[in-house]
Motif scaffolding. Structure first.
Motif, PDB file in Angstrom:
ATOM      1  N   ASP A   4       0.816  -1.221   0.000  1.00  0.00           N
ATOM      2  CA  ASP A   4       0.000   0.000   0.000  1.00  0.00           C
ATOM      3  C   ASP A   4       0.847   1.268   0.000  1.00  0.00           C
ATOM      4  O   ASP A   4       0.324   2.367   0.100  1.00  0.00           O
ATOM      5  N   GLY A   5       2.188   1.121  -0.072  1.00  0.00           N
ATOM      6  CA  GLY A   5       3.056   2.276  -0.190  1.00  0.00           C
ATOM      7  C   GLY A   5       3.631   2.771   1.114  1.00  0.00           C
ATOM      8  O   GLY A   5       4.491   3.643   1.105  1.00  0.00           O
ATOM      9  N   ARG A   6       3.163   2.264   2.229  1.00  0.00           N
ATOM     10  CA  ARG A   6       3.714   2.720   3.503  1.00  0.00           C
ATOM     11  C   ARG A   6       5.099   2.124   3.728  1.00  0.00           C
ATOM     12  O   ARG A   6       5.343   0.967   3.403  1.00  0.00           O
ATOM     13  N   GLU A   7       6.001   2.924   4.287  1.00  0.00           N
ATOM     14  CA  GLU A   7       7.355   2.451   4.540  1.00  0.00           C
ATOM     15  C   GLU A   7       7.513   2.082   6.001  1.00  0.00           C
ATOM     16  O   GLU A   7       6.946   2.710   6.887  1.00  0.00           O
ATOM     17  N   HIS A   8       8.288   1.048   6.216  1.00  0.00           N
ATOM     18  CA  HIS A   8       8.568   0.591   7.573  1.00  0.00           C
ATOM     19  C   HIS A   8      10.053   0.331   7.696  1.00  0.00           C
ATOM     20  O   HIS A   8      10.726   0.007   6.723  1.00  0.00           O
ATOM     21  N   TRP A   9      10.547   0.437   8.934  1.00  0.00           N
ATOM     22  CA  TRP A   9      11.957   0.167   9.202  1.00  0.00           C
ATOM     23  C   TRP A   9      12.106  -1.077  10.055  1.00  0.00           C
ATOM     24  O   TRP A   9      11.253  -1.365  10.897  1.00  0.00           O
ATOM     25  N   LEU A  10      13.174  -1.778   9.810  1.00  0.00           N
ATOM     26  CA  LEU A  10      13.528  -2.918  10.637  1.00  0.00           C
ATOM     27  C   LEU A  10      14.924  -2.697  11.200  1.00  0.00           C
ATOM     28  O   LEU A  10      15.845  -2.360  10.460  1.00  0.00           O
ATOM     29  N   CYS A  11      15.073  -2.900  12.507  1.00  0.00           N
ATOM     30  CA  CYS A  11      16.383  -2.722  13.113  1.00  0.00           C
ATOM     31  C   CYS A  11      17.268  -3.925  12.768  1.00  0.00           C
ATOM     32  O   CYS A  11      16.761  -4.975  12.364  1.00  0.00           O
ATOM     33  N   PRO A  12      18.589  -3.768  12.910  1.00  0.00           N
ATOM     34  CA  PRO A  12      19.514  -4.855  12.529  1.00  0.00           C
ATOM     35  C   PRO A  12      19.198  -6.172  13.230  1.00  0.00           C
ATOM     36  O   PRO A  12      19.323  -7.239  12.625  1.00  0.00           O
ATOM     37  N   ASP A  13      18.823  -6.104  14.500  1.00  0.00           N
ATOM     38  CA  ASP A  13      18.513  -7.338  15.230  1.00  0.00           C
ATOM     39  C   ASP A  13      17.336  -8.057  14.598  1.00  0.00           C
ATOM     40  O   ASP A  13      17.361  -9.277  14.408  1.00  0.00           O
ATOM     41  N   CYS A  14      16.308  -7.332  14.287  1.00  0.00           N
ATOM     42  CA  CYS A  14      15.127  -7.956  13.700  1.00  0.00           C
ATOM     43  C   CYS A  14      15.414  -8.419  12.278  1.00  0.00           C
ATOM     44  O   CYS A  14      14.878  -9.427  11.833  1.00  0.00           O
TER      45      CYS A  14
END
Ligand SMILES: [Zn+2]
Length: 57
Positions: A30-40
């Motif tokens: 749907d175009g939304r951006e998300h971040w993932l930390c290095p651990d995840c």
């Protein structure tokens, strides 16, 4: 200043820290951006590569 947080564990991304480059940005259909930390990222790299929905995590 925009603050990015890991969508999975809620960790905060410090844009000035060296570790910031190891965060992974994802874009949902749907175009939304998300971040993932290095651990995840490490924990879920297989899921990411398989492009599994987050519901499966
Ligand atoms: Zn995380």
């Amino acid at each position: 200043m925009r603050v990015d947080t890991c969508r999975h564990c809620g960790a905060t991304r410090d844009q000035d820290a060296a570790s910031a480059v190891t965060w992974v940005r994802e874009r949902d259909p749907d175009g939304r951006e998300h971040w993932l930390c290095p651990d995840c990222v490490r924990r879920h790299v297989r899921d990411i590569e398989a492009k599994l929905s987050h519901e499966w995590w």
